[in-house]
Design a protein around this motif. Structure first.
Motif, PDB file in Angstrom:
ATOM      1  N   MET A  99       0.847  -1.184   0.000  1.00  0.00           N
ATOM      2  CA  MET A  99       0.000   0.000   0.000  1.00  0.00           C
ATOM      3  C   MET A  99       0.888   1.241   0.000  1.00  0.00           C
ATOM      4  SD  MET A  99      -3.165  -0.932   2.578  1.00  0.00           S
ATOM      5  CE  MET A  99      -2.159  -1.183   4.031  1.00  0.00           C
ATOM      6  N   PRO A 100       0.467   2.299  -0.680  1.00  0.00           N
ATOM      7  CA  PRO A 100       1.237   3.542  -0.659  1.00  0.00           C
ATOM      8  C   PRO A 100       1.357   4.090   0.767  1.00  0.00           C
ATOM      9  CG  PRO A 100      -0.460   3.622  -2.356  1.00  0.00           C
ATOM     10  CD  PRO A 100      -0.708   2.393  -1.531  1.00  0.00           C
ATOM     11  N   ALA A 101       2.515   4.649   1.078  1.00  0.00           N
ATOM     12  CA  ALA A 101       2.765   5.214   2.410  1.00  0.00           C
ATOM     13  C   ALA A 101       2.702   6.731   2.348  1.00  0.00           C
ATOM     14  CB  ALA A 101       4.120   4.761   2.923  1.00  0.00           C
ATOM     15  N   PHE A 102       2.178   7.327   3.416  1.00  0.00           N
ATOM     16  CA  PHE A 102       2.024   8.769   3.506  1.00  0.00           C
ATOM     17  C   PHE A 102       2.464   9.240   4.892  1.00  0.00           C
ATOM     18  CE2 PHE A 102      -1.205   7.120   0.664  1.00  0.00           C
ATOM     19  CZ  PHE A 102      -1.017   7.903  -0.468  1.00  0.00           C
ATOM     20  N   ALA A 103       2.790  10.529   4.989  1.00  0.00           N
ATOM     21  CA  ALA A 103       3.108  11.140   6.279  1.00  0.00           C
ATOM     22  C   ALA A 103       2.367  12.473   6.356  1.00  0.00           C
ATOM     23  CB  ALA A 103       4.600  11.362   6.432  1.00  0.00           C
ATOM     24  N   VAL A 104       1.830  12.776   7.534  1.00  0.00           N
ATOM     25  CA  VAL A 104       1.078  14.016   7.738  1.00  0.00           C
ATOM     26  C   VAL A 104       1.493  14.623   9.071  1.00  0.00           C
ATOM     27  CG1 VAL A 104      -1.223  14.994   8.085  1.00  0.00           C
ATOM     28  CG2 VAL A 104      -0.888  13.191   6.396  1.00  0.00           C
ATOM     29  N   LEU A 105       1.632  15.939   9.090  1.00  0.00           N
ATOM     30  CA  LEU A 105       1.873  16.684  10.325  1.00  0.00           C
ATOM     31  C   LEU A 105       0.689  17.620  10.519  1.00  0.00           C
ATOM     32  CD1 LEU A 105       3.729  17.525  12.672  1.00  0.00           C
ATOM     33  CD2 LEU A 105       4.683  19.256  11.135  1.00  0.00           C
ATOM     34  N   THR A 106      -0.020  17.453  11.638  1.00  0.00           N
ATOM     35  CA  THR A 106      -1.177  18.297  11.931  1.00  0.00           C
ATOM     36  C   THR A 106      -0.890  19.159  13.152  1.00  0.00           C
ATOM     37  OG1 THR A 106      -2.217  16.681  13.391  1.00  0.00           O
ATOM     38  CG2 THR A 106      -2.765  16.546  11.068  1.00  0.00           C
ATOM     39  N   THR A 107      -1.516  20.298  13.214  1.00  0.00           N
ATOM     40  CA  THR A 107      -1.460  21.169  14.384  1.00  0.00           C
ATOM     41  C   THR A 107      -2.890  21.374  14.851  1.00  0.00           C
ATOM     42  OG1 THR A 107       0.505  22.284  13.527  1.00  0.00           O
ATOM     43  CG2 THR A 107      -0.718  23.406  15.268  1.00  0.00           C
ATOM     44  N   ALA A 108      -3.121  21.159  16.135  1.00  0.00           N
ATOM     45  CA  ALA A 108      -4.485  21.248  16.659  1.00  0.00           C
ATOM     46  C   ALA A 108      -4.465  21.687  18.113  1.00  0.00           C
ATOM     47  CB  ALA A 108      -5.171  19.894  16.540  1.00  0.00           C
ATOM     48  N   SER A 109      -5.643  22.041  18.619  1.00  0.00           N
ATOM     49  CA  SER A 109      -5.787  22.377  20.037  1.00  0.00           C
ATOM     50  C   SER A 109      -5.498  21.141  20.869  1.00  0.00           C
ATOM     51  CB  SER A 109      -7.206  22.862  20.327  1.00  0.00           C
ATOM     52  OG  SER A 109      -7.478  24.029  19.622  1.00  0.00           O
ATOM     53  N   ASP A 110      -4.674  21.285  21.878  1.00  0.00           N
ATOM     54  CA  ASP A 110      -4.325  20.174  22.756  1.00  0.00           C
ATOM     55  C   ASP A 110      -5.443  19.990  23.772  1.00  0.00           C
ATOM     56  OD1 ASP A 110      -3.055  18.171  24.092  1.00  0.00           O
ATOM     57  OD2 ASP A 110      -1.381  19.374  24.815  1.00  0.00           O
ATOM     58  N   ASP A 163       3.719  10.398  16.509  1.00  0.00           N
ATOM     59  CA  ASP A 163       4.462  11.171  17.498  1.00  0.00           C
ATOM     60  C   ASP A 163       3.656  12.418  17.825  1.00  0.00           C
ATOM     61  OD1 ASP A 163       6.485  11.973  19.199  1.00  0.00           O
ATOM     62  OD2 ASP A 163       7.767  12.764  17.617  1.00  0.00           O
ATOM     63  N   ILE A 164       3.509  12.711  19.109  1.00  0.00           N
ATOM     64  CA  ILE A 164       2.780  13.901  19.550  1.00  0.00           C
ATOM     65  C   ILE A 164       3.780  14.875  20.142  1.00  0.00           C
ATOM     66  CG2 ILE A 164       0.989  14.808  21.058  1.00  0.00           C
ATOM     67  CD1 ILE A 164      -0.296  12.027  20.975  1.00  0.00           C
ATOM     68  N   ILE A 165       3.742  16.110  19.662  1.00  0.00           N
ATOM     69  CA  ILE A 165       4.672  17.134  20.109  1.00  0.00           C
ATOM     70  C   ILE A 165       3.858  18.270  20.707  1.00  0.00           C
ATOM     71  CG2 ILE A 165       6.517  18.704  19.391  1.00  0.00           C
ATOM     72  CD1 ILE A 165       6.326  16.682  16.735  1.00  0.00           C
ATOM     73  N   SER A 166       3.924  18.440  22.029  1.00  0.00           N
ATOM     74  CA  SER A 166       3.231  19.556  22.679  1.00  0.00           C
ATOM     75  C   SER A 166       4.134  20.768  22.617  1.00  0.00           C
ATOM     76  CB  SER A 166       2.910  19.217  24.135  1.00  0.00           C
ATOM     77  OG  SER A 166       1.942  18.217  24.192  1.00  0.00           O
ATOM     78  N   GLN A 167       3.637  21.837  22.010  1.00  0.00           N
ATOM     79  CA  GLN A 167       4.434  23.051  21.894  1.00  0.00           C
ATOM     80  C   GLN A 167       4.150  24.026  23.024  1.00  0.00           C
ATOM     81  OE1 GLN A 167       3.444  24.369  17.930  1.00  0.00           O
ATOM     82  NE2 GLN A 167       5.230  23.302  17.123  1.00  0.00           N
ATOM     83  N   ARG A 168       2.898  24.149  23.365  1.00  0.00           N
ATOM     84  CA  ARG A 168       2.459  24.995  24.471  1.00  0.00           C
ATOM     85  C   ARG A 168       1.337  24.247  25.158  1.00  0.00           C
ATOM     86  NH1 ARG A 168       2.846  28.774  20.041  1.00  0.00           N
ATOM     87  NH2 ARG A 168       0.665  28.333  19.627  1.00  0.00           N
ATOM     88  N   ASP A 169       0.772  24.847  26.168  1.00  0.00           N
ATOM     89  CA  ASP A 169      -0.330  24.198  26.879  1.00  0.00           C
ATOM     90  C   ASP A 169      -1.569  24.013  26.007  1.00  0.00           C
ATOM     91  OD1 ASP A 169       1.163  23.978  29.153  1.00  0.00           O
ATOM     92  OD2 ASP A 169       0.379  25.811  30.059  1.00  0.00           O
ATOM     93  N   THR A 170      -1.702  24.797  24.951  1.00  0.00           N
ATOM     94  CA  THR A 170      -2.943  24.757  24.176  1.00  0.00           C
ATOM     95  C   THR A 170      -2.783  24.216  22.758  1.00  0.00           C
ATOM     96  OG1 THR A 170      -2.601  27.040  23.451  1.00  0.00           O
ATOM     97  CG2 THR A 170      -3.907  26.697  25.458  1.00  0.00           C
ATOM     98  N   VAL A 171      -1.556  23.977  22.314  1.00  0.00           N
ATOM     99  CA  VAL A 171      -1.316  23.542  20.933  1.00  0.00           C
ATOM    100  C   VAL A 171      -0.467  22.279  20.919  1.00  0.00           C
ATOM    101  CG1 VAL A 171      -0.293  24.181  18.713  1.00  0.00           C
ATOM    102  CG2 VAL A 171      -1.458  25.906  20.079  1.00  0.00           C
ATOM    103  N   ALA A 172      -0.841  21.349  20.046  1.00  0.00           N
ATOM    104  CA  ALA A 172      -0.058  20.124  19.872  1.00  0.00           C
ATOM    105  C   ALA A 172       0.077  19.836  18.388  1.00  0.00           C
ATOM    106  CB  ALA A 172      -0.731  18.949  20.566  1.00  0.00           C
TER     107      ALA A 172
END
Length: 71
Positions: A7-18, A41-50
């Protein structure tokens, strides 16, 4: 001899409210479309954004997945 379809492989980076349920919402979009998550992988940048980075494979295209993630 056994052959497996690749199957084709994909990668996505999303930014959303944590907030509670964030990971569930993202993985539900992928599961509903029969995508196979291979890395996340989840990357918390601030208290409100991940940011969530994930790699997945899927037999169908990703147009419907991207639309589902935008909701």
């Amino acid at each position: 001899m056994v052959h497996f379809a690749v199957m084709p492989a994909f990668a996505v980076l999303t930014t959303a409210s944590d907030q509670p349920g964030l990971l569930f919402g993202v993985t539900k979009v992928l599961a509903d479309r029969q995508a196979n998550i291979t890395y996340i992988d989840i990357i918390s940048q601030r208290d409100t954004v991940a940011q969530i980075y994930f790699q997945f494979s899927v037999e169908t295209g990703i147009v419907d997945i991207v639309a589902g993630l935008r909701r």
